[in-house]
Each structure stands twice: as structure tokens, then as C-alpha cells.
Design a protein around this motif. Structure first.
Motif, PDB file in Angstrom:
ATOM      1  N   GLY A 338     -21.941  -3.132 -16.141  1.00 25.33           N
ATOM      2  CA  GLY A 338     -23.180  -2.562 -16.960  1.00 25.33           C
ATOM      3  C   GLY A 338     -22.205  -1.044 -17.659  1.00 25.33           C
ATOM      4  N   GLN A 339     -21.109  -1.077 -17.525  1.00 22.29           N
ATOM      5  CA  GLN A 339     -20.146  -0.215 -18.283  1.00 22.29           C
ATOM      6  C   GLN A 339     -19.201  -1.199 -18.957  1.00 22.29           C
ATOM      7  OE1 GLN A 339     -18.831   3.063 -15.929  1.00 22.29           O
ATOM      8  NE2 GLN A 339     -20.636   1.996 -13.974  1.00 22.29           N
ATOM      9  N   PRO A 340     -18.577  -0.326 -19.736  1.00 30.26           N
ATOM     10  CA  PRO A 340     -16.935  -0.800 -19.697  1.00 30.26           C
ATOM     11  C   PRO A 340     -15.669  -1.012 -18.923  1.00 30.26           C
ATOM     12  CG  PRO A 340     -17.659   0.846 -20.714  1.00 30.26           C
ATOM     13  CD  PRO A 340     -19.242   0.890 -20.459  1.00 30.26           C
ATOM     14  N   VAL A 341     -15.717  -2.494 -18.642  1.00 33.73           N
ATOM     15  CA  VAL A 341     -14.451  -2.010 -17.642  1.00 33.73           C
ATOM     16  C   VAL A 341     -12.529  -2.437 -17.979  1.00 33.73           C
ATOM     17  CG1 VAL A 341     -13.589  -3.731 -15.671  1.00 33.73           C
ATOM     18  CG2 VAL A 341     -15.991  -3.696 -16.324  1.00 33.73           C
ATOM     19  N   ARG A 342     -12.017  -1.449 -17.878  1.00 35.71           N
ATOM     20  CA  ARG A 342     -10.585  -0.700 -18.141  1.00 35.71           C
ATOM     21  C   ARG A 342      -9.528  -1.293 -17.022  1.00 35.71           C
ATOM     22  NH1 ARG A 342      -9.071   1.079 -23.612  1.00 35.71           N
ATOM     23  NH2 ARG A 342      -6.589   1.276 -23.444  1.00 35.71           N
ATOM     24  N   LEU A 343      -9.051  -1.948 -17.144  1.00 33.74           N
ATOM     25  CA  LEU A 343      -7.517  -2.268 -16.612  1.00 33.74           C
ATOM     26  C   LEU A 343      -6.433  -2.072 -17.259  1.00 33.74           C
ATOM     27  CD1 LEU A 343      -8.568  -5.106 -13.928  1.00 33.74           C
ATOM     28  CD2 LEU A 343      -9.587  -2.876 -13.596  1.00 33.74           C
ATOM     29  N   ARG A 344      -5.452  -1.223 -15.871  1.00 32.19           N
ATOM     30  CA  ARG A 344      -4.387  -0.690 -16.931  1.00 32.19           C
ATOM     31  C   ARG A 344      -3.272  -1.852 -15.940  1.00 32.19           C
ATOM     32  NH1 ARG A 344      -4.812   4.861 -13.609  1.00 32.19           N
ATOM     33  NH2 ARG A 344      -6.050   3.635 -12.076  1.00 32.19           N
ATOM     34  N   ILE A 345      -2.055  -2.356 -16.563  1.00 31.43           N
ATOM     35  CA  ILE A 345      -1.315  -3.495 -15.287  1.00 31.43           C
ATOM     36  C   ILE A 345      -0.010  -3.010 -15.539  1.00 31.43           C
ATOM     37  CG2 ILE A 345      -0.911  -5.750 -15.697  1.00 31.43           C
ATOM     38  CD1 ILE A 345      -3.676  -5.143 -17.541  1.00 31.43           C
ATOM     39  N   ALA A 346       0.617  -2.505 -14.501  1.00 28.51           N
ATOM     40  CA  ALA A 346       2.039  -2.087 -14.405  1.00 28.51           C
ATOM     41  C   ALA A 346       2.590  -2.908 -14.263  1.00 28.51           C
ATOM     42  CB  ALA A 346       2.079  -1.236 -12.929  1.00 28.51           C
ATOM     43  N   LEU A 347       3.748  -3.565 -15.753  1.00 30.97           N
ATOM     44  CA  LEU A 347       4.023  -4.160 -15.628  1.00 30.97           C
ATOM     45  C   LEU A 347       6.317  -3.830 -15.485  1.00 30.97           C
ATOM     46  CD1 LEU A 347       2.694  -7.091 -17.564  1.00 30.97           C
ATOM     47  CD2 LEU A 347       3.256  -7.453 -15.041  1.00 30.97           C
ATOM     48  N   PRO A 348       7.025  -4.328 -15.390  1.00 35.71           N
ATOM     49  CA  PRO A 348       8.456  -3.997 -16.171  1.00 35.71           C
ATOM     50  C   PRO A 348       8.882  -4.162 -17.260  1.00 35.71           C
ATOM     51  CG  PRO A 348       8.884  -6.002 -15.363  1.00 35.71           C
ATOM     52  CD  PRO A 348       7.086  -5.816 -14.769  1.00 35.71           C
ATOM     53  N   ASP A 349       9.910  -3.825 -17.731  1.00 35.89           N
ATOM     54  CA  ASP A 349      10.005  -3.973 -19.034  1.00 35.89           C
ATOM     55  C   ASP A 349      10.526  -5.422 -19.568  1.00 35.89           C
ATOM     56  OD1 ASP A 349       9.267  -1.121 -19.714  1.00 35.89           O
ATOM     57  OD2 ASP A 349      11.824  -1.094 -19.476  1.00 35.89           O
ATOM     58  N   GLY A 350      11.323  -6.314 -20.871  1.00 34.85           N
ATOM     59  CA  GLY A 350      11.646  -7.063 -20.633  1.00 34.85           C
ATOM     60  C   GLY A 350      11.248  -8.068 -21.643  1.00 34.85           C
ATOM     61  N   PRO A 351      11.549  -8.659 -21.901  1.00 34.74           N
ATOM     62  CA  PRO A 351      10.380 -10.317 -22.919  1.00 34.74           C
ATOM     63  C   PRO A 351      10.129 -11.197 -21.999  1.00 34.74           C
ATOM     64  CG  PRO A 351      13.230 -10.821 -22.802  1.00 34.74           C
ATOM     65  CD  PRO A 351      13.077  -9.140 -23.069  1.00 34.74           C
ATOM     66  N   GLY A 352      10.288 -11.454 -21.208  1.00 35.36           N
ATOM     67  CA  GLY A 352       9.557 -11.829 -19.560  1.00 35.36           C
ATOM     68  C   GLY A 352       9.053 -11.389 -19.636  1.00 35.36           C
ATOM     69  N   ALA A 353       8.098 -10.054 -19.241  1.00 34.88           N
ATOM     70  CA  ALA A 353       7.511  -9.310 -19.016  1.00 34.88           C
ATOM     71  C   ALA A 353       6.156  -8.673 -20.318  1.00 34.88           C
ATOM     72  CB  ALA A 353       7.381  -7.573 -18.630  1.00 34.88           C
ATOM     73  N   ASN A 354       6.994  -9.049 -21.541  1.00 32.28           N
ATOM     74  CA  ASN A 354       6.081  -9.092 -23.008  1.00 32.28           C
ATOM     75  C   ASN A 354       5.008 -10.906 -22.264  1.00 32.28           C
ATOM     76  OD1 ASN A 354       7.497  -6.562 -23.085  1.00 32.28           O
ATOM     77  ND2 ASN A 354       8.498  -7.389 -24.594  1.00 32.28           N
ATOM     78  N   LEU A 365      -9.401 -10.443 -21.745  1.00 32.80           N
ATOM     79  CA  LEU A 365      -9.989  -9.678 -23.242  1.00 32.80           C
ATOM     80  C   LEU A 365     -10.944 -10.530 -23.340  1.00 32.80           C
ATOM     81  CD1 LEU A 365      -7.628  -8.767 -25.325  1.00 32.80           C
ATOM     82  CD2 LEU A 365      -9.391  -7.406 -24.780  1.00 32.80           C
ATOM     83  N   ARG A 366     -10.949 -12.296 -22.882  1.00 32.31           N
ATOM     84  CA  ARG A 366     -11.770 -12.974 -22.500  1.00 32.31           C
ATOM     85  C   ARG A 366     -12.737 -12.950 -22.014  1.00 32.31           C
ATOM     86  NH1 ARG A 366     -10.588 -18.707 -24.584  1.00 32.31           N
ATOM     87  NH2 ARG A 366      -8.272 -17.821 -24.786  1.00 32.31           N
ATOM     88  N   ILE A 367     -12.697 -12.133 -20.734  1.00 30.44           N
ATOM     89  CA  ILE A 367     -13.665 -12.012 -19.709  1.00 30.44           C
ATOM     90  C   ILE A 367     -14.037 -10.567 -20.263  1.00 30.44           C
ATOM     91  CG2 ILE A 367     -12.856 -13.851 -18.238  1.00 30.44           C
ATOM     92  CD1 ILE A 367     -12.458 -11.336 -15.980  1.00 30.44           C
ATOM     93  N   GLY A 368     -14.359  -9.862 -20.949  1.00 37.25           N
ATOM     94  CA  GLY A 368     -14.675  -8.480 -21.612  1.00 37.25           C
ATOM     95  C   GLY A 368     -13.623  -7.281 -20.849  1.00 37.25           C
ATOM     96  N   ILE A 369     -13.050  -7.477 -20.520  1.00 35.77           N
ATOM     97  CA  ILE A 369     -12.562  -6.428 -19.923  1.00 35.77           C
ATOM     98  C   ILE A 369     -11.275  -5.851 -21.150  1.00 35.77           C
ATOM     99  CG2 ILE A 369     -10.713  -5.532 -18.025  1.00 35.77           C
ATOM    100  CD1 ILE A 369     -12.279  -7.266 -15.772  1.00 35.77           C
ATOM    101  N   THR A 370     -11.551  -4.917 -21.081  1.00 34.46           N
ATOM    102  CA  THR A 370     -10.164  -3.841 -22.072  1.00 34.46           C
ATOM    103  C   THR A 370      -8.611  -3.203 -20.577  1.00 34.46           C
ATOM    104  OG1 THR A 370     -11.868  -2.917 -23.309  1.00 34.46           O
ATOM    105  CG2 THR A 370      -9.235  -2.550 -23.116  1.00 34.46           C
ATOM    106  N   PRO A 371      -7.953  -4.522 -21.612  1.00 38.45           N
ATOM    107  CA  PRO A 371      -5.817  -3.952 -20.635  1.00 38.45           C
ATOM    108  C   PRO A 371      -5.406  -3.328 -21.097  1.00 38.45           C
ATOM    109  CG  PRO A 371      -6.040  -5.906 -22.147  1.00 38.45           C
ATOM    110  CD  PRO A 371      -7.197  -5.188 -22.519  1.00 38.45           C
ATOM    111  N   GLU A 372      -4.680  -2.449 -20.251  1.00 40.62           N
ATOM    112  CA  GLU A 372      -3.590  -1.537 -20.839  1.00 40.62           C
ATOM    113  C   GLU A 372      -2.441  -1.791 -19.943  1.00 40.62           C
ATOM    114  OE1 GLU A 372      -3.613   3.187 -20.830  1.00 40.62           O
ATOM    115  OE2 GLU A 372      -5.088   3.036 -19.918  1.00 40.62           O
TER     116      GLU A 372
END
Length: 479
Positions: A338-354, A365-372
């Protein structure tokens, strides 16, 4: 970025002649370059600090090239009372200053390393140690309040190396040139050296240990400037695409451990275990991993196998549903919030992490969650765990995944820790695995990706489940 571009232009000529010191590039952690043996980076994967500690100091036992137990300061040992007591007989050994090693010196160091106040990342898994005592000048007994047959694998870790504050370590190497980079030379084994043997070690026995970033280490190896790169992880894997390194030089360890997303914030949408389960079910793990590295095997369960649990690994309830069904269910739960869902994802640096974040973000995004995306050490809702298991117990997996987890799961884990017999421990671990499966504090994705770059001259190098490669087990005996 310049280093990554430079990789595209170098060739894959790997030095093969067995001449001169072995040059090793070890990937350093956030803390920087190689320092003294007292530094520890087990949880953070700081290969350079752990390698130097393991090279300058050793525990009662060590790991060999295959990740198996071999003698360290102890030349032999016996296990009694079904893993309730370990008795070690010390070999003849000397400290860095030449003075002999005795049990009276080692015992207080071991006690300190096992103390919860030591800062040793392995201390939480050493709570079964009741006392460590001197039996004779050359014999030590480790007495346990609860049986732990797997104790030797913990004692073989670099974090358990015996380092005296005034005498330093006992080898198998010593620093003969401080550098940077330091140059290490093997310490002669007094059990094997002849009394009149004063022959200098061959230059090929020395090891030059360089601590550097993954990109620099790959570039150095590709240009023939090193014989070995250690510490490769998923975040750097895509850098190999343009390096033109001989594929035979790339060695992947069958590492045992955890790779997935910990539920770091159990508030809001993630407070409900049904929502956490729906989130876990939404990932197409095979597609997510193949975007980073080919043939990276996916998993949807916490334990790789039963290990010391008396039940098979728990399988999530959604495992038999199709991906479309799982994502439809996840979308429904997000919409019902019933309200926007935003999730923060902590990842290391690097091209694989990208690449990993691209897949994770697209799924959310496909299930309606905004990632950060946030830094690996920033406050987050989902945090990547990428860790190799230090020993083969299901308790490590459940305790590491419980960061945090619900009261029922925590109680089950504590029951497993305190179980007085192996049979009760196995039953408690199975209950804890079931409790975590219901609680869903962790989203399993794969096993850790660990890899190295290895020149032909390092004949003794072996990939292993510990992803650990001691510097005294690289060349072997020249033909």
C-alpha cells in the motif's frame, strides 16, 4: 579506469622459466598495503594481510596446498573423547630471534586468540574451548566443554597463527628485505638441516609479496611481471575479458561458503517474513550470475549439503514454482503493502558488482520495488555477504546468515552452539536451518567465486575449497 583500459592492450605471455624469486600479487583490502603479521582481515577478504601473517607465523597446524591439515608448530596430535580434547606435541622450532619455542610461551597466546575480547573474527566459533594447558614443555592440551571434531580447521586459519609480541613468529618464512614489496625467504627446518649445512637457499625459494589492487595485479600478471595473483573475486572477474591471459592460467577454487543478500534492515516491507520470502523467490539466479561470470553455479538454499546437520538442507517453499509464478506473487505482496517500497543494496566496487547490481535492480523494478545502490559499509536494507567458510560446519552458515534474524532462529542457533553431544548438536543445527528457512534473514544466490592467475612454474598450486594458497606450497620440488 586507466588500468582497466590498459588491460585491453597487453598480451597473455606468462613467465614459465623457473628462475628467480616467485613474485606474488595479493589483492589488498580497504586498509591498504601489506603490513605486519598481526593484522587480520578474515571477514573482509584482505588476502595480502592474511598471506603475510600465514607466512611469517604459523599455528599449531596449517593448511597445505590442497586445503588439508598439515603440521605447523605441532608435529603430531591426537583427538580423544570424540573431539572433546586435543593433545598437541610441539616440534623443534625457533622464534624469529632464534630462541626456542616452548609450550609455556604458546599457551597464553592461544588463550588470548580464543578470548571473545581478542577481536579475533574466529573467536565466536571457539567458545567450546574450556581451557588450554601445558602438559610438558613440548605438549599442549586443548580441553573442550563440548565436542568439536572440526577444531583443527579453525586452528589452521591465519588468524590462529602464534605471534609473540617480542619474538614475532616462527615462519615458514622470514623477511630478508623489508621493501616494499617485502622479500620473504624460507626458514630452514632444524629437523632436516645437517649441522654443517650452510648452503644459502636458492633464489627460486624466495617470494616477493606485492599488495595491490585487483586491476594492477591482473595487469602485472598479463605483462609477465608476476607468477601468481591471489584474491580474485566476483567483483573483478570481468576485468579478465580484455586481459588476453592464457585461459589455462585462470584457476577457479571450488570455494565453500556464502554468497547472497543479507536482510540488514528488518523494518517496513522487510519486517514480514512472507515478504522476505517473496523477495528471495523473485530472483532468476542463473541469469543474475551468468551476467557476471559464465558457469557460476546458482543456489537457492543456505547449506551446500548436510555437513554436521542430521537433516538435508532446507529448500524454500517457493522452489517448485515457476519464475513467472514467483514474480507474480512478489508483485502482489509489494502492491498489497500500500505504499512505495524502496530498498538500499550495499555492494562493493568493481565491474562485477556493477553487473550484479544491474540484475538485482532490474528484478526489484520488475516486482514494483525501487532499488538504490549504496557503498558496502553504508546503512542498507540488503547487504551482500561474500565469504568462504573457515571450517566445515553448518553452524558457520546459519550463524553467518543470521545477521540479524528472528528470536526463534537465534534461539535455535544458540541451542546448536551449546549442545553437549554431537548428536544433539546435529539435531539442533537441523532445527536452526529450518528456523532460518522460515525466517528468511538471507537470500542465497551462489557459492563464493574465488580465482587466481597461476604461472606454469608453480607446480604445487592446487585449487581447493578453502580458496587458500600458502606461499610455502607453490613451486614444489623442481624436476
Amino acid at each position: 579506469m586507466a588500468l582497466a583500459v590498459a588491460l585491453l592492450s597487453v598480451g597473455g605471455c606468462n613467465r614459465q622459466a623457473d628462475t628467480g624469486a616467485v613474485t606474488v600479487s595479493a589483492v589488498h583490502g580497504r586498509s591498504g598495503g601489506v603490513s605486519g603479521p598481526g593484522r587480520s582481515g578474515f571477514a573482509d577478504g584482505d588476502t595480502s594481510h592474511r598471506l603475510l601473517r600465514d607466512s611469517l607465523a604459523q599455528g599449531l597446524v596449517r593448511f597445505d596446498a590442497n586445503g588439508q591439515i598439515e603440521p605447523g608448530l605441532a608435529e603430531r596430535w591426537i583427538v580423544i573423547d570424540d573431539g572433546g580434547s586435543f593433545i598437541f606435541r610441539l616440534r623443534e622450532a625457533k622464534w624469529d630471534d632464534g630462541s626456542p619455542v616452548t609450550a609455556e610461551q604458546i599457551v597464553p597466546i592461544l588463550r588470548r586468540l580464543a578470548s571473545p575480547r581478542s577481536g579475533n573474527p574466529l573467536a565466536p566459533f571457539l567458545t567450546a574451548i574450556d581451557e588450554i594447558v601445558v602438559m610438558t614443555p613440548q605438549v599442549i592440551e586443548v580441553r573442550l566443554s563440548r565436542p568439536r571434531p572440526d577444531l583443527l580447521k579453525l586452528f589452521a586459519q591465519p588468524e590462529m597463527a602464534i605471534i609473540d609480541r617480542t619474538r614475532h613468529g616462527t615462519g615458514p618464512f622470514r623477511i630478508i628485505r623489508a621493501g616494499p614489496p617485502p622479500l620473504l625467504r624460507p626458514i630452514p627446518d632444524p629437523r632436516r638441516a645437517e649441522p654443517d649445512d650452510d648452503a644459502a637457499p636458492a633464489p627460486e625459494d624466495d617470494v616477493r609479496l606485492i599488495s595491490e589492487s585487483p586491476a594492477r595485479a591482473i595487469l602485472r600478471f598479463a605483462q609477465g611481471g608476476s607468477d601468481l595473483m591471489l584474491g580474485g573475486r566476483f567483483a573483478e572477474w570481468p576485468l579478465l575479458d580484455g586481459a588476453q591471459i592464457n585461459p589455462a592460467a585462470v584457476r577457479i577454487d571450488p570455494a565453500a561458503g556464502l554468497f547472497g543478500l543479507s536482510i540488514a534492515n528488518r523494518q517496513g516491507f522487510l519486517a514480514d517474513p512472507a515478504n522476505r520470502q517473496a523477495l528471495s523467490s523473485a530472483f532468476d539466479r542463473a541469469a543474475l550470475l551468468s551476467a557476471v561470470a559464465p558457469n557460476w553455479e546458482a543456489t537457492d538454499r543456505l547449506l551446500p549439503d548436510a555437513l554436521d546437520s542430521d537433516a538435508p538442507p532446507q529448500i524454500p517453499g517457493w522452489a517448485l514454482l515457476t519464475l513467472d509464478e514467483r514474480r507474480a506473487g512478489a508483485r502482489a505482496r509489494v502492491a498489497a503493502w500500500g505504499q512505495p517500497v524502496r530498498l538500499r543494496i550495499a555492494l562493493p566496487d568493481g565491474p562485477g558488482a556493477n553487473l550484479l547490481y544491474g540484475q538485482i535492480g532490474a528484478t526489484l523494478l520488475r516486482i514494483g520495488i525501487t532499488p538504490e545502490r549504496v557503498a558496502s559499509d553504508a546503512p542498507a536494507d540488503l547487504r551482500l555477504i561474500d565469504a568462504v567458510a573457515p571450517f566445515d560446519s553448518a553452524r558457520w552458515y546459519i550463524a553467518t546468515a543470521c545477521a540479524p534474524c528472528g528470536e526463534a532462529a537465534q534461539a535455535a542457533i544458540e541451542q546448536a552452539r551449546l549442545a553437549p553431544t554431537l548428536a544433539e548438536r546435529s539435531r539442533a543445527i537441523a532445527l536452526a536451518d529450518a528456523a532460518l528457512n522460515a525466517d528468511t534473514p538471507f537470500i542465497p544466490l551462489a557459492r563464493p567465486l574465488r580465482w587466481s592467475l597461476v604461472a606454469n612454474r608453480l607446480r604445487q598450486y592446487q585449487a581447493n575449497s578453502r580458496a587458500w594458497h600458502p606461499l610455502n606450497h607453490l613451486r614444489g620440488t623442481p624436476n
